[in-house]
Design a protein around this motif. Structure first.
Motif, PDB file in Angstrom:
ATOM      1  N   SER A 125      17.519  15.871 -10.782  1.00 35.97           N
ATOM      2  CA  SER A 125      18.284  15.500  -9.584  1.00 35.97           C
ATOM      3  C   SER A 125      18.114  16.543  -8.491  1.00 35.97           C
ATOM      4  O   SER A 125      17.930  16.206  -7.310  1.00 35.97           O
ATOM      5  N   ARG A 126      18.195  17.807  -8.860  1.00 33.63           N
ATOM      6  CA  ARG A 126      18.031  18.898  -7.895  1.00 33.63           C
ATOM      7  C   ARG A 126      16.612  18.910  -7.337  1.00 33.63           C
ATOM      8  O   ARG A 126      16.406  19.110  -6.136  1.00 33.63           O
ATOM      9  N   THR A 127      15.644  18.685  -8.206  1.00 33.68           N
ATOM     10  CA  THR A 127      14.237  18.707  -7.801  1.00 33.68           C
ATOM     11  C   THR A 127      13.914  17.545  -6.878  1.00 33.68           C
ATOM     12  O   THR A 127      13.259  17.708  -5.844  1.00 33.68           O
ATOM     13  N   LEU A 128      14.367  16.349  -7.238  1.00 34.93           N
ATOM     14  CA  LEU A 128      14.115  15.177  -6.408  1.00 34.93           C
ATOM     15  C   LEU A 128      14.773  15.311  -5.042  1.00 34.93           C
ATOM     16  O   LEU A 128      14.236  14.829  -4.040  1.00 34.93           O
ATOM     17  N   LEU A 129      15.910  15.978  -4.985  1.00 34.28           N
ATOM     18  CA  LEU A 129      16.610  16.156  -3.712  1.00 34.28           C
ATOM     19  C   LEU A 129      15.720  16.874  -2.707  1.00 34.28           C
ATOM     20  O   LEU A 129      15.753  16.571  -1.506  1.00 34.28           O
ATOM     21  N   ARG A 130      14.913  17.816  -3.177  1.00 40.65           N
ATOM     22  CA  ARG A 130      14.000  18.546  -2.278  1.00 40.65           C
ATOM     23  C   ARG A 130      12.916  17.608  -1.731  1.00 40.65           C
ATOM     24  O   ARG A 130      12.541  17.676  -0.565  1.00 40.65           O
ATOM     25  N   LEU A 131      12.398  16.722  -2.584  1.00 37.04           N
ATOM     26  CA  LEU A 131      11.414  15.744  -2.124  1.00 37.04           C
ATOM     27  C   LEU A 131      12.071  14.748  -1.169  1.00 37.04           C
ATOM     28  O   LEU A 131      11.460  14.326  -0.181  1.00 37.04           O
ATOM     29  N   HIS A 132      13.286  14.370  -1.475  1.00 37.14           N
ATOM     30  CA  HIS A 132      14.030  13.436  -0.639  1.00 37.14           C
ATOM     31  C   HIS A 132      14.204  13.993   0.777  1.00 37.14           C
ATOM     32  O   HIS A 132      14.021  13.273   1.764  1.00 37.14           O
ATOM     33  N   ARG A 133      14.516  15.265   0.882  1.00 35.56           N
ATOM     34  CA  ARG A 133      14.654  15.885   2.200  1.00 35.56           C
ATOM     35  C   ARG A 133      13.317  15.930   2.929  1.00 35.56           C
ATOM     36  O   ARG A 133      13.255  15.714   4.148  1.00 35.56           O
ATOM     37  N   ALA A 134      12.248  16.185   2.187  1.00 34.74           N
ATOM     38  CA  ALA A 134      10.917  16.198   2.797  1.00 34.74           C
ATOM     39  C   ALA A 134      10.535  14.805   3.283  1.00 34.74           C
ATOM     40  O   ALA A 134       9.867  14.657   4.317  1.00 34.74           O
ATOM     41  N   LEU A 135      10.962  13.779   2.548  1.00 33.07           N
ATOM     42  CA  LEU A 135      10.631  12.410   2.931  1.00 33.07           C
ATOM     43  C   LEU A 135      11.261  12.048   4.275  1.00 33.07           C
ATOM     44  O   LEU A 135      10.659  11.340   5.088  1.00 33.07           O
ATOM     45  N   GLU A 136      12.452  12.550   4.537  1.00 37.71           N
ATOM     46  CA  GLU A 136      13.087  12.291   5.832  1.00 37.71           C
ATOM     47  C   GLU A 136      12.202  12.819   6.959  1.00 37.71           C
ATOM     48  O   GLU A 136      11.986  12.135   7.976  1.00 37.71           O
ATOM     49  N   PHE A 137      11.691  14.042   6.793  1.00 37.96           N
ATOM     50  CA  PHE A 137      10.804  14.635   7.790  1.00 37.96           C
ATOM     51  C   PHE A 137       9.516  13.827   7.926  1.00 37.96           C
ATOM     52  O   PHE A 137       9.076  13.512   9.039  1.00 37.96           O
ATOM     53  N   ILE A 138       8.908  13.472   6.798  1.00 32.43           N
ATOM     54  CA  ILE A 138       7.619  12.779   6.802  1.00 32.43           C
ATOM     55  C   ILE A 138       7.724  11.426   7.507  1.00 32.43           C
ATOM     56  O   ILE A 138       6.888  11.074   8.345  1.00 32.43           O
ATOM     57  N   LEU A 139       8.747  10.651   7.174  1.00 36.61           N
ATOM     58  CA  LEU A 139       8.896   9.322   7.764  1.00 36.61           C
ATOM     59  C   LEU A 139       9.166   9.407   9.271  1.00 36.61           C
ATOM     60  O   LEU A 139       8.609   8.633  10.058  1.00 36.61           O
ATOM     61  N   ALA A 140      10.013  10.349   9.667  1.00 38.29           N
ATOM     62  CA  ALA A 140      10.312  10.505  11.094  1.00 38.29           C
ATOM     63  C   ALA A 140       9.080  10.981  11.858  1.00 38.29           C
ATOM     64  O   ALA A 140       8.811  10.531  12.987  1.00 38.29           O
ATOM     65  N   PHE A 141       8.304  11.880  11.244  1.00 38.85           N
ATOM     66  CA  PHE A 141       7.085  12.395  11.874  1.00 38.85           C
ATOM     67  C   PHE A 141       6.064  11.275  12.040  1.00 38.85           C
ATOM     68  O   PHE A 141       5.467  11.107  13.119  1.00 38.85           O
TER      69      PHE A 141
END
Length: 214
Positions: A105-121
């Protein structure tokens, strides 16, 4: 300015699109293996955008590795985002470190935050002016998303990496084996397919009150 080998097509945007599409099941279950497939491909993109963005790729690869190890060890509880989080919440594992493995859960949360950046970019790349600088786009999006989770030194490194990004057109050249117009269409499809994954994951974390895992 970073030098790009536009003939080297290691990154394939279509792979990301297909993984996003296969990740989401009809009942909104998110399959972890397909989620990780998409991120594995996205790591190739970060590597192609210059050496300074290598630290982003290395961090993502480390998270992908840990989640793949969880999935290999337990394909029942770690088969989907929902089942993994539910299992770890039920067994008080969301903050546990076992050996070299941090909680899924902790590890996926880091990818989840990166996904927000990637999709917006990607969304801004698709809709922005053709002459707009990708470094400006990335900096604005980063400050709105990932920056709030990064320590000072990471923010400084990210700032340097984004400053070295090429023009929007050169960046698009490394994004896919298609012509510019096709890449723009595929970018739109990736954002359209990826945003529900982000939203569903966000709600799962919110419902379990674990959006702020350390």
């Amino acid at each position: 300015m970073a030098t790009f080998d536009t003939k080297k097509k290691d990154f394939d945007l279509v792979v990301v699109l297909e993984a996003f599409q296969q990740c989401r099941q009809s009942d909104d279950t998110l399959m972890l293996r397909e989620y990780l497939t998409a991120f594995t491909e996205l790591c190739r993109f970060f590597k192609l955008t210059g050496a300074l963005f290598g630290f982003v790729a290395r961090d993502l690869e480390d998270k992908i590795r840990m989640l793949n190890e969880h999935l290999t060890a337990d394909e029942v509880h770690y088969v989907s985002v929902q089942s993994m989080i539910q299992y770890e919440v039920d067994h008080d594992l969301t903050k546990v470190i076992k050996g070299n493995l941090k909680s899924g859960s902790r590890t996926l949360l880091r990818l989840h935050r990166a996904l927000e950046f990637i999709l917006a970019f990607m969304s801004r790349l698709r809709t922005g002016d053709e002459n707009e600088k990708s470094s400006v786009i990335a900096s604005e999006i980063y400050n709105q998303t990932l920056a709030r989770f990064n320590i000072w030194i990471l923010r400084k490194m990210a700032g340097m990496a984004m400053y070295m990004l090429p023009s929007k057109k050169n960046l698009i050249d490394v994004m896919c084996k298609q012509d510019y117009e096709s890449v723009m269409r595929t970018l739109g499809e990736v954002v359209t397919s990826g945003q529900p994954l982000y939203d569903i994951t966000q709600k799962v974390y919110e419902d379990n009150d674990i959006l702020d895992l350390p």
